[in-house]
Design an enzyme around this catalytic site. Structure first.
Site, PDB file in Angstrom:
ATOM      1  N   LYS A  42       0.846  -1.205   0.000  1.00  0.00           N
ATOM      2  CA  LYS A  42       0.000   0.000   0.000  1.00  0.00           C
ATOM      3  C   LYS A  42       0.878   1.251   0.000  1.00  0.00           C
ATOM      4  CE  LYS A  42      -0.180  -0.229   5.057  1.00  0.00           C
ATOM      5  NZ  LYS A  42      -0.980  -0.619   6.225  1.00  0.00           N
ATOM      6  N   TYR A  63      14.221  30.768   7.400  1.00  0.00           N
ATOM      7  CA  TYR A  63      13.031  31.470   7.897  1.00  0.00           C
ATOM      8  C   TYR A  63      13.050  31.566   9.416  1.00  0.00           C
ATOM      9  CZ  TYR A  63      10.677  31.014   3.351  1.00  0.00           C
ATOM     10  OH  TYR A  63      10.333  31.101   2.032  1.00  0.00           O
ATOM     11  N   ARG A  73     -10.504  -0.287  15.104  1.00  0.00           N
ATOM     12  CA  ARG A  73     -10.462   0.439  13.839  1.00  0.00           C
ATOM     13  C   ARG A  73     -11.439  -0.298  12.935  1.00  0.00           C
ATOM     14  NH1 ARG A  73      -4.532   1.485  11.244  1.00  0.00           N
ATOM     15  NH2 ARG A  73      -5.069  -0.519  10.322  1.00  0.00           N
TER      16      ARG A  73
END
Ligand SMILES: *Cc1c(COP(=O)(O)O)cnc(C)c1O
Length: 366
Positions: free
Chosen positions: A34, A259, A130
């Site tokens: 997967k 940044y 699940r």
């Protein structure tokens, strides 16, 4: 060679891992491919795994299974994240086995009018909470099982990477009960599968007829803390991520990098700019990972940007603009590993390899 970065996949490592895991399990092995084979590339990995001795392929999505069939792969395939409303007819036409975890989906599959008999695996919830049928399969009326071929029954462990946890034994016992229930209904020849990589490595009592291995097949430990490193498990990490130094520059002490100027150089040094960023799957929060060049690690300095990050190469570094560096690999030469990057990001190796973005080409080594 690409210009910027590449993922190199060692297919013989995958074959060797499959063989190692199959020998450990002593039963059939379903290669879990997967999520683009955990970022390694769906079709090349599926073929390597089958070469290495896997007899089944497992995917989450129906699209993934269809892509395997489109590539000419004829091995049995199970897709387990196929909710009601899925294109079940295409799946059945293409000989794709379907995991079923709701009556609604089961009814839709039974209502198909095609020539082939749908092949299903009943997914049962043994405690992970699940997917899967909850109570001992009793909510499935036997009449609901007519018209389909029940090929298998399976469940999934929540904590197999923590071998001492009581929940593992509880899940195993519930699974056995559910299997016994189906057995008593006359479904006696089902392929029973429960183990993931972690269970395959440490828990022989859960192997049943087949194991479903993902992460370990890619040569990565399911859990660094509880199960040890990939090497200690006899696995060979298959993925190496390499990038070209877009720029090497000498800078003075006190230079703010990136940044937010979250870090400044502490002394005069050379910095390397790597043209990969969080858009490519380099975690923005990674701290304490970096690159490997010429026998030496160079850590990230400052924030990771979308397409770039900066490493501190050190004043004496011989690195030049255009040199290739290793971001992670098997670790044999001292380079960072996917485990290191997982740890550096408050995450796990699974997330590091699966998130390397599609704009990074995959290169295959046999
Ligand atoms: C992803 C997955 C696996 C493989 O898990 P690993 O820990 O990578 O071995 C097995 N079974 C199911 C149902 C999965 O979703």
């Amino acid at each position: 060679m690409t210009n910027r970065a590449e993922v190199v996949i060692n297919l013989s490592a995958i074959k060797s891992n499959v063989a190692t895991l199959k020998a450990k399990a002593g039963v059939d092995l379903m290669a879990v491919v997967k999520a683009d084979a955990y970022g390694h590339g769906l079709v090349p990995v599926a073929k390597a795994a089958l070469d290495g001795g896997a007899t089944w392929l497992g995917v989450a999505l129906l699209e993934e299974a269809i892509a395997l069939r489109a590539a000419g792969i004829t091995a049995p395939i199970l897709a387990w994240l196929v909710p009601s409303g899925s294109d079940f007819q295409s799946a059945v036409d293409k000989d794709i086995d379907l995991a079923v975890s709701s009556i609604k989906a089961l009814d839709e599959i039974r209502a198909l009018k095609g020539a082939k008999r749908p092949r299903i695996h009943l997914e049962v919830d043994t405690g992970m909470t699940r997917g899967g049928f909850l109570s001992e399969c009793c909510e499935i009326d036997i009449n609901h099982l007519q018209g389909v071929e029940i090929v298998g029954i399976f469940s999934h462990f929540a904590r197999a990477d923590e071998p001492g946890q009581a929940q593992n034994l509880e899940q195993l016992n519930r699974f056995k009960k559910m299997v016994a229930n189906l057995d008593s209904l006359g479904f006696t020849n089902l392929i029973r599968h429960l183990s993931n990589s972690a269970a395959t490595l440490v828990d022989h009592t859960s192997a049943f007829d087949m194991v479903r291995t993902g992460i370990a097949m890619y040569g990565l430990t399911p859990d660094l803390n509880h199960l040890g490193t990939s090497q200690s498990l006899g696995l060979k990490p298959a993925m190496t991520l390499r990038a070209k130094l877009h720029l090497v520059k000498a800078v003075p002490a006190g230079s703010p990098v990136g940044y937010g100027a979250t870090e400044k150089t502490k002394s005069e040094t050379k910095l390397g700019i790597v043209a990969m960023g969080y858009a490519d799957g380099i975690p923005r929060i990674a701290k304490g990972a970096g690159i490997f060049f010429n026998g030496k690690r160079a850590p990230i300095i400052g924030r990771v940007s979308m397409d770039q990050f900066v490493v501190n190469l050190g004043a004496q570094s011989s690195a030049q603009t255009g040199d290739w560096v290793t971001i992670f690999g098997p670790g044999d030469a001292g380079e960072y590993t996917a485990d290191d990057w997982g740890g550096a990001s408050g995450s796990i190796n699974y997330e590091i390899v699966t998130r390397i973005g599609p704009r990074v080409p995959r290169i295959y080594e046999l």
